[in-house]
Design a protein around this motif. Structure first.
Motif, PDB file in Angstrom:
ATOM      1  N   THR A  38     -13.698  62.304 -74.306  1.00 46.40           N
ATOM      2  CA  THR A  38     -13.783  61.855 -72.909  1.00 46.40           C
ATOM      3  C   THR A  38     -12.677  62.497 -72.074  1.00 46.40           C
ATOM      4  OG1 THR A  38     -12.415  59.913 -73.366  1.00 46.40           O
ATOM      5  CG2 THR A  38     -14.804  59.631 -73.524  1.00 46.40           C
ATOM      6  N   ASN A  87     -12.143  59.560 -79.069  1.00 45.93           N
ATOM      7  CA  ASN A  87     -12.465  58.202 -79.485  1.00 45.93           C
ATOM      8  C   ASN A  87     -13.233  58.238 -80.802  1.00 45.93           C
ATOM      9  OD1 ASN A  87     -12.089  56.282 -76.810  1.00 45.93           O
ATOM     10  ND2 ASN A  87     -12.686  58.376 -76.248  1.00 45.93           N
ATOM     11  N   THR A  96     -23.728  53.971 -78.957  1.00 47.02           N
ATOM     12  CA  THR A  96     -22.829  54.743 -78.089  1.00 47.02           C
ATOM     13  C   THR A  96     -22.826  56.214 -78.487  1.00 47.02           C
ATOM     14  OG1 THR A  96     -21.458  52.820 -77.663  1.00 47.02           O
ATOM     15  CG2 THR A  96     -20.451  54.967 -77.294  1.00 47.02           C
ATOM     16  N   PHE A 108     -21.442  56.401 -68.752  1.00 51.14           N
ATOM     17  CA  PHE A 108     -20.256  55.544 -68.651  1.00 51.14           C
ATOM     18  C   PHE A 108     -20.566  54.191 -68.008  1.00 51.14           C
ATOM     19  CE2 PHE A 108     -18.088  59.496 -69.573  1.00 51.14           C
ATOM     20  CZ  PHE A 108     -17.003  59.076 -70.325  1.00 51.14           C
ATOM     21  N   VAL A 111     -21.116  51.551 -71.087  1.00 49.83           N
ATOM     22  CA  VAL A 111     -20.077  51.275 -72.078  1.00 49.83           C
ATOM     23  C   VAL A 111     -18.870  50.658 -71.388  1.00 49.83           C
ATOM     24  CG1 VAL A 111     -20.773  53.125 -73.652  1.00 49.83           C
ATOM     25  CG2 VAL A 111     -19.090  53.612 -71.857  1.00 49.83           C
ATOM     26  N   GLU A 112     -18.054  50.000 -72.203  1.00 54.93           N
ATOM     27  CA  GLU A 112     -16.806  49.435 -71.690  1.00 54.93           C
ATOM     28  C   GLU A 112     -15.698  50.465 -71.895  1.00 54.93           C
ATOM     29  OE1 GLU A 112     -13.767  46.184 -73.482  1.00 54.93           O
ATOM     30  OE2 GLU A 112     -15.821  45.469 -73.164  1.00 54.93           O
ATOM     31  N   TRP A 113     -15.002  50.786 -70.819  1.00 56.41           N
ATOM     32  CA  TRP A 113     -13.928  51.760 -70.951  1.00 56.41           C
ATOM     33  C   TRP A 113     -12.802  51.425 -69.978  1.00 56.41           C
ATOM     34  CZ3 TRP A 113     -12.559  55.132 -66.885  1.00 56.41           C
ATOM     35  CH2 TRP A 113     -13.465  55.214 -65.825  1.00 56.41           C
ATOM     36  N   LEU A 124     -12.803  54.162 -74.992  1.00 59.84           N
ATOM     37  CA  LEU A 124     -13.996  53.339 -75.171  1.00 59.84           C
ATOM     38  C   LEU A 124     -13.588  52.080 -75.935  1.00 59.84           C
ATOM     39  CD1 LEU A 124     -16.620  56.102 -76.025  1.00 59.84           C
ATOM     40  CD2 LEU A 124     -15.870  55.262 -73.787  1.00 59.84           C
ATOM     41  N   ASP A 127     -15.979  50.307 -78.435  1.00 54.39           N
ATOM     42  CA  ASP A 127     -16.703  51.121 -79.417  1.00 54.39           C
ATOM     43  C   ASP A 127     -15.816  51.960 -80.334  1.00 54.39           C
ATOM     44  OD1 ASP A 127     -19.488  50.571 -78.488  1.00 54.39           O
ATOM     45  OD2 ASP A 127     -18.696  51.434 -76.636  1.00 54.39           O
TER      46      ASP A 127
END
Length: 214
Positions: A38, A87, A96, A108, A111-113, A124, A127
């Protein structure tokens, strides 16, 4: 004397009419962990992709290499900005992995980031079981991929999650692999007890002497 890499020329009778082998079945037979690379562009827009081609290069300085498709938009941003986050996905993050391999422009959003202070790219948080924040040192282009050598500036590890594995075009959880019974260790055969043949061949006589057996 400094090392200098020199391309090895093909022999005249080997350079023509020979096609490269398909490397994909071979590499599919080499199971690995799964990561998502990322980064953020100059306008703080996140970019990322799934990557299984990575390796450590050196411990001092802490250096790793990731190999990314040369035409990847994420690679272009990564090289322009000079940093990224790697990640490592845990075993419940298969969706993911598929999401970031799909090229979906809104990946994005699903997902939780978050972006901790000093991060190389988005973490992330839901994940990943480990994240490395990296700064690009150099790149080497070869064929359709680019090898990105990077210095690891910070590592974050969660001990309560196990890695996601990928091989033979299938996913597998590390916990299942680790739970499989280990093969029993085979003990090396023990050598026979040492026997002094000279004593066996020279039995004692009543007066304590010896006699030679021929």
């Amino acid at each position: 004397m400094p090392h200098r890499s020199v391309p090895h020329p093909a022999a005249p009778d080997e350079s023509a009419g020979v096609q490269s082998a398909d490397l994909r079945p071979f590499m599919a037979a080499f199971p690995t962990g799964v990561s998502v690379v990322t980064t953020l562009d100059a306008e703080s827009v996140p970019h990322g992709l799934t990557c299984t081609s990575l390796a450590s290069v050196a411990l001092a300085p802490a250096t790793l290499v990731v190999c990314i498709r040369a035409a990847s938009p994420t690679l272009a941003v990564l090289l322009a900005e000079g940093h990224f986050a790697l990640n490592l996905l845990h075993e419940r993050a298969r969706s993911t992995s598929d999401l970031f391999a799909s090229g979906a422009p809104d990946r994005f959003d699903h997902v939780e980031w978050r972006l901790p202070l000093g991060a190389g790219g988005p973490h992330l948080t839901a994940d990943a079981h480990a994240v490395a924040d990296c700064a690009v040192l150099r790149t080497v282009g070869f064929g359709d991929h680019t090898a990105v050598f990077a210095e690891v500036r910070r590592v974050t590890v969660r001990d309560d999650r196990d890695p996601l594995l990928y091989g033979l075009r299938r996913y597998a959880p590390w916990s299942a692999a680790a739970a499989a019974p280990q093969p029993a260790l085979q003990q090396a055969p023990q050598p026979a007890p040492h026997r002094d043949l000279s004593t066996a061949l020279r039995p004692a006589t009543p007066d304590g002497g010896t006699r030679v057996v021929r």
